[in-house]
Design a protein around this motif. Structure first.
Motif, PDB file in Angstrom:
ATOM      1  N   GLY A  31       0.781  -1.261  -0.002  1.00 14.51           N
ATOM      2  CA  GLY A  31       0.015   0.081   0.001  1.00 14.51           C
ATOM      3  C   GLY A  31       0.858   1.167   0.008  1.00 14.51           C
ATOM      4  N   VAL A  32       1.887   1.231   0.905  1.00 14.03           N
ATOM      5  CA  VAL A  32       2.738   2.361   0.979  1.00 14.03           C
ATOM      6  C   VAL A  32       3.489   2.526  -0.490  1.00 14.03           C
ATOM      7  N   SER A  33       4.030   1.548  -1.109  1.00 12.94           N
ATOM      8  CA  SER A  33       4.399   1.653  -2.428  1.00 12.94           C
ATOM      9  C   SER A  33       3.781   2.056  -3.498  1.00 12.94           C
ATOM     10  N   LEU A  34       2.599   1.599  -3.426  1.00 11.89           N
ATOM     11  CA  LEU A  34       1.582   2.009  -4.416  1.00 11.89           C
ATOM     12  C   LEU A  34       1.162   3.792  -4.423  1.00 11.89           C
ATOM     13  N   VAL A  35       1.165   4.008  -3.013  1.00  8.87           N
ATOM     14  CA  VAL A  35       0.934   5.539  -2.937  1.00  8.87           C
ATOM     15  C   VAL A  35       2.048   6.402  -3.215  1.00  8.87           C
ATOM     16  N   LEU A  36       3.362   5.964  -2.835  1.00  9.40           N
ATOM     17  CA  LEU A  36       4.504   6.839  -3.196  1.00  9.40           C
ATOM     18  C   LEU A  36       4.741   6.443  -4.656  1.00  9.40           C
ATOM     19  N   TRP A  37       4.321   5.548  -5.469  1.00  7.86           N
ATOM     20  CA  TRP A  37       4.668   5.677  -6.840  1.00  7.86           C
ATOM     21  C   TRP A  37       3.829   6.528  -7.690  1.00  7.86           C
ATOM     22  N   ALA A  38       2.348   6.556  -6.938  1.00  5.21           N
ATOM     23  CA  ALA A  38       1.400   7.401  -7.478  1.00  5.21           C
ATOM     24  C   ALA A  38       1.856   9.106  -7.245  1.00  5.21           C
ATOM     25  N   PHE A  39       2.383   9.139  -6.129  1.00  7.40           N
ATOM     26  CA  PHE A  39       2.800  10.603  -5.752  1.00  7.40           C
ATOM     27  C   PHE A  39       3.732  11.078  -6.778  1.00  7.40           C
ATOM     28  N   SER A  41       4.673   9.539  -9.562  1.00  7.20           N
ATOM     29  CA  SER A  41       4.272   9.715 -11.197  1.00  7.20           C
ATOM     30  C   SER A  41       3.554  11.310 -11.261  1.00  7.20           C
ATOM     31  N   TRP A  42       2.909  11.653 -10.192  1.00  6.91           N
ATOM     32  CA  TRP A  42       2.247  12.858 -10.368  1.00  6.91           C
ATOM     33  C   TRP A  42       3.002  14.311 -10.163  1.00  6.91           C
TER      34      TRP A  42
END
Length: 65
Positions: A31-39, A41-42
């Motif tokens: 979950g943390v990896s997904l949030v950091l990846w999304a951040f 990427s943005w």
């Protein structure tokens, strides 16, 4: 002595409890990896856009002073 009699002694650190403890941190890590990846990427396109705005619109030179 208990192993000689064929008795199985359960204690709080059983295999099932250890497996449950491993699953929770993995889900948290994913979950943390997904949030950091999304951040990230943005954030990358935003930083590029701000750099273009700073150097084109505000005419800040691309050299060190």
């Amino acid at each position: 002595m208990a192993w000689r009699l064929g008795l199985r002694i359960e204690h709080p650190g059983t295999c099932a409890e250890r497996m449950r403890a491993v699953v929770v941190p993995r889900e948290f890590t994913v979950g943390v990896s997904l949030v950091l990846w999304a951040f990230g990427s943005w954030l990358i396109p935003l930083l590029v856009a701000l750099g273009v705005w700073r150097h084109v619109r505000c005419r800040v030179p691309l050299r060190w002073e």
